[in-house]
Scaffold this motif. Structure first.
Motif, PDB file in Angstrom:
ATOM      1  N   ALA A 281     -30.517 -44.992   3.405  1.00 44.91           N
ATOM      2  CA  ALA A 281     -29.397 -44.210   3.354  1.00 44.91           C
ATOM      3  C   ALA A 281     -28.234 -45.248   3.325  1.00 44.91           C
ATOM      4  O   ALA A 281     -27.246 -45.236   2.392  1.00 44.91           O
ATOM      5  N   LYS A 282     -28.435 -46.339   3.963  1.00 46.70           N
ATOM      6  CA  LYS A 282     -27.091 -47.313   4.072  1.00 46.70           C
ATOM      7  C   LYS A 282     -27.241 -48.017   2.528  1.00 46.70           C
ATOM      8  O   LYS A 282     -26.001 -48.237   2.045  1.00 46.70           O
ATOM      9  N   GLU A 283     -28.259 -48.373   1.730  1.00 46.15           N
ATOM     10  CA  GLU A 283     -28.226 -48.563   0.708  1.00 46.15           C
ATOM     11  C   GLU A 283     -27.714 -47.792  -0.433  1.00 46.15           C
ATOM     12  O   GLU A 283     -26.988 -48.305  -1.343  1.00 46.15           O
ATOM     13  N   LYS A 284     -28.006 -46.448  -0.530  1.00 43.72           N
ATOM     14  CA  LYS A 284     -27.459 -45.729  -1.198  1.00 43.72           C
ATOM     15  C   LYS A 284     -25.854 -45.544  -1.171  1.00 43.72           C
ATOM     16  O   LYS A 284     -25.145 -45.293  -1.996  1.00 43.72           O
TER      17      LYS A 284
ATOM     18  N   LEU B  56     -23.890 -47.928  -0.012  1.00 49.51           N
ATOM     19  CA  LEU B  56     -23.699 -49.091  -0.663  1.00 49.51           C
ATOM     20  C   LEU B  56     -23.512 -49.045  -2.220  1.00 49.51           C
ATOM     21  O   LEU B  56     -22.403 -49.552  -2.700  1.00 49.51           O
ATOM     22  N   ALA B  57     -24.548 -48.577  -2.660  1.00 50.69           N
ATOM     23  CA  ALA B  57     -24.433 -48.463  -4.161  1.00 50.69           C
ATOM     24  C   ALA B  57     -23.607 -47.581  -4.584  1.00 50.69           C
ATOM     25  O   ALA B  57     -22.719 -47.766  -5.675  1.00 50.69           O
ATOM     26  N   SER B  58     -23.372 -46.408  -3.926  1.00 52.04           N
ATOM     27  CA  SER B  58     -22.135 -45.337  -4.184  1.00 52.04           C
ATOM     28  C   SER B  58     -20.834 -46.179  -4.017  1.00 52.04           C
ATOM     29  O   SER B  58     -20.065 -45.813  -5.228  1.00 52.04           O
TER      30      SER B  58
ATOM     31  N   ASP C 181     -18.081 -46.741  -7.231  1.00 51.51           N
ATOM     32  CA  ASP C 181     -16.873 -46.075  -7.213  1.00 51.51           C
ATOM     33  C   ASP C 181     -15.888 -47.150  -7.316  1.00 51.51           C
ATOM     34  O   ASP C 181     -14.858 -47.073  -8.320  1.00 51.51           O
ATOM     35  N   TRP C 182     -16.182 -48.296  -6.813  1.00 51.76           N
ATOM     36  CA  TRP C 182     -15.217 -49.314  -7.007  1.00 51.76           C
ATOM     37  C   TRP C 182     -15.080 -49.983  -8.345  1.00 51.76           C
ATOM     38  O   TRP C 182     -14.240 -50.259  -9.116  1.00 51.76           O
ATOM     39  N   GLU C 183     -16.406 -49.981  -9.049  1.00 56.31           N
ATOM     40  CA  GLU C 183     -16.559 -50.657 -10.367  1.00 56.31           C
ATOM     41  C   GLU C 183     -15.798 -49.700 -11.150  1.00 56.31           C
ATOM     42  O   GLU C 183     -15.363 -49.991 -12.161  1.00 56.31           O
ATOM     43  N   ALA C 184     -15.985 -48.220 -11.248  1.00 50.47           N
ATOM     44  CA  ALA C 184     -15.333 -47.404 -12.001  1.00 50.47           C
ATOM     45  C   ALA C 184     -13.989 -47.579 -12.177  1.00 50.47           C
ATOM     46  O   ALA C 184     -13.133 -47.531 -13.265  1.00 50.47           O
ATOM     47  N   VAL C 185     -13.223 -47.799 -10.737  1.00 49.67           N
ATOM     48  CA  VAL C 185     -11.736 -47.835 -10.603  1.00 49.67           C
ATOM     49  C   VAL C 185     -11.429 -49.235 -11.549  1.00 49.67           C
ATOM     50  O   VAL C 185     -10.393 -49.457 -12.143  1.00 49.67           O
ATOM     51  N   PHE C 186     -12.137 -50.243 -11.189  1.00 48.89           N
ATOM     52  CA  PHE C 186     -11.759 -51.702 -11.559  1.00 48.89           C
ATOM     53  C   PHE C 186     -11.759 -51.763 -13.204  1.00 48.89           C
ATOM     54  O   PHE C 186     -11.158 -52.400 -13.771  1.00 48.89           O
TER      55      PHE C 186
END
Length: 130
Positions: free
Chosen positions: A8-11, A13-15, A19-24
């Motif tokens: 769950a923590k890995e998911k 983190l991936a999410s 999201d951050w990459e999309a904005v970047f």
């Protein structure tokens, strides 16, 4: 239970990373477009391909997004356009940076991209390669 909590923590983190990459990436589309147009003339199709190459496939802009962006930059004199005869159909529109656009790109890169060469940032990049 520990295993599912870790997953769950890995998911999560991936999410968060996605999201951050999309904005970047959205914020840097102009930068990558200008880099592509700095070296040569492009129509929208070849510009799209070049941006994808420059970003190692992490950004694949929609044609309409590029058209809107190019119109906006034409209006303020950062991009220039020329028409090239096409054997089939209407003339192709080719775009490249204007002199002013190159100046803006150079200043932007110096102020905003050059800091990525600092040792602290390079150390982070190198950590992911091991």
């Amino acid at each position: 239970m520990r295993y599912s909590t870790g997953m769950a923590k890995e998911k999560e983190l991936a999410s968060t990373l996605k999201d951050w990459e999309a904005v970047f990436r959205q914020g840097l589309l102009t930068f990558w477009t200008f880099v592509a147009l700095d070296a040569e003339w492009h129509d929208v199709a070849s510009l799209k391909t070049r941006v994808k190459q420059l970003t190692n496939g992490t950004y694949d802009p929609a044609d309409q997004t590029l058209y809107r962006q190019l119109r906006r930059h034409l209006d303020v004199g950062l991009v220039e356009v020329r028409l090239e005869n096409s054997p089939a159909g209407p003339p192709r529109k080719l775009y490249r940076l204007s002199r002013r656009g190159r100046q803006v790109l150079e200043q932007f890169a110096y102020r905003n991209i050059q800091p990525f060469s600092q040792p602290e940032v390079q150390n982070i990049i190198e950590r992911t390669q091991t």
